[in-house]
Structures are given as structure tokens and as C-alpha cells.
Write an enzyme that holds these catalytic residues in place. Sequence first.
Site, short mmCIF file in Angstrom:
data_model
loop_
_atom_site.label_atom_id
_atom_site.label_comp_id
_atom_site.label_asym_id
_atom_site.label_seq_id
_atom_site.Cartn_x
_atom_site.Cartn_y
_atom_site.Cartn_z
N HIS A 2 -2.12 7.48 7.08
CA HIS A 2 -1.10 8.39 6.27
C HIS A 2 -1.82 9.80 5.93
O HIS A 2 -1.03 10.75 6.32
CB HIS A 2 -0.55 7.59 4.99
CG HIS A 2 0.47 6.83 5.33
ND1 HIS A 2 1.59 7.23 6.16
CD2 HIS A 2 0.66 5.59 5.19
CE1 HIS A 2 2.48 6.16 6.09
NE2 HIS A 2 1.89 4.97 5.63
N CYS B 71 5.83 -0.18 7.09
CA CYS B 71 5.49 0.73 6.23
C CYS B 71 6.59 1.26 5.40
O CYS B 71 7.71 0.99 5.96
CB CYS B 71 5.24 1.80 7.08
SG CYS B 71 4.83 3.28 6.43
N LEU B 72 6.52 1.51 3.97
CA LEU B 72 7.40 1.81 3.37
C LEU B 72 8.31 3.29 3.64
O LEU B 72 9.28 3.31 3.38
CB LEU B 72 7.24 2.24 1.69
CG LEU B 72 6.57 0.84 1.21
CD1 LEU B 72 6.05 1.20 -0.23
CD2 LEU B 72 7.52 -0.31 1.11
N GLY C 145 0.84 -1.24 -0.08
CA GLY C 145 -0.01 0.02 0.05
C GLY C 145 0.85 1.23 -0.09
O GLY C 145 2.11 1.10 0.57
N HIS D 76 -4.71 1.71 7.77
CA HIS D 76 -3.04 2.14 7.63
C HIS D 76 -2.94 3.21 6.66
O HIS D 76 -2.39 4.31 7.04
CB HIS D 76 -2.35 1.05 7.64
CG HIS D 76 -0.77 1.37 7.42
ND1 HIS D 76 0.36 0.94 8.24
CD2 HIS D 76 0.08 2.08 6.51
CE1 HIS D 76 1.61 1.37 7.88
NE2 HIS D 76 1.28 2.16 6.79
N GLU D 77 -3.32 3.15 5.54
CA GLU D 77 -3.23 4.11 4.53
C GLU D 77 -4.05 5.25 4.83
O GLU D 77 -3.58 6.60 4.70
CB GLU D 77 -3.62 3.68 3.02
CG GLU D 77 -2.65 2.36 2.50
CD GLU D 77 -1.23 2.52 2.74
OE1 GLU D 77 -0.73 3.77 2.53
OE2 GLU D 77 -0.58 1.61 3.10
#
Length: 175
Positions: free
Chosen positions: A137, A91-92, A46, A133-134
Site C-alpha cells: 500500500h 483489503c479494506l 491491517g 500487503h500493507e
Amino acid sequence: MATLTILEFPDSRLRKRALPVRTVDDTVRGLIDDMLETMYAAPGVGLAATQVNVQKRIVVIDVSEEKNEPLCLVNPEILEQSGAEEMEEGCLSVPGVFEKVSRAERISVRALNRDGGQFELMTEGLLAVCIQHEIDHLEGKLFVDYLSPLKRQRIRKRISKEQKQAGTAHKAAAS
Ligand code: NI
């Protein structure tokens, strides 16, 4: 299409709140395509626009095994949520860190798709966790915010050490 640079914790730009998309036009579609390419290249499941320093409410996700089920959510909104589930997240923007976070188990979400059409989705498990999660952000929130301050401080130290090392390696390669 292009691969975009992903901001890394504790970059303050990850704390910005994203603004709603007014029209899903070609510019937005171009960004969606770039975000998908960036997510697949990372690789990740994601990516939110906030992570590539764009303050727009856009999220891309693909939790499929084959990486052939891209999902795009523009202006996503959680309508209902129920249950609780603890799952290990990464997470990226927080590379190399995986920690358990508790979130709603089932959610229903409303969003616009790549063509600007509205849809609703009821889901659970990994996809439900990923969507939450997204959306965090887009609010400037990271999964490490759910951890203890001590754990977060350790992560911050580890990442800044790795960033310094990467910087040194880069300079050495460039000289
Ligand atoms: Ni993330």
C-alpha cells in the site's frame, strides 16, 4: 481519536507512494491512534496510511483473535524474505473481495515503533502476509494488482456498481 475515511479502489490516491516519517512525534502518534481505531471499526487486520489519504510510511496491524495486540510499523523495511505461500487476502480498500495471492512465507522486517524506537521482527504466516500487503500500500500497490487483468476489471465493475447503489441509498435516506 477519530475514525478516518478509507479510500476505495480504483481511487487514484491509493496509487501514491508514501514518504518516510522523519520524526515520530505526537502528530504521528495521533495518526497511529486514529488508524488503529479506523482499522478496528472497519473491522480489518491491517491498515496503511495511504488508505486514509496520508502519504506517510505508517502501517497498523492486529492479527490477534482478541484484537488486543496492536502492532505499529513506521518506515517498515523488509530485510529478508524466503519461501512462498498462497493465502486468501482481502483489503479494506477493495471491500467484499477475497482472492488468493502468493507472497513470501517468512520475512524479517525493520521499523520504528510508536515511540520512534527501532525494532526488528522475524515472522511468518498471516502476520508476514499482512505486513507485505500493507507495505505494498505504501508503494501504491494493491493486492488486486497480482490478479489477472480480467479479474481486476470484474472487481472494478462490481465495486463501482455497489458505490452507485450506496449513493442512491444515501440520497434516498437524506431526502
Ligand atoms: Ni489493504
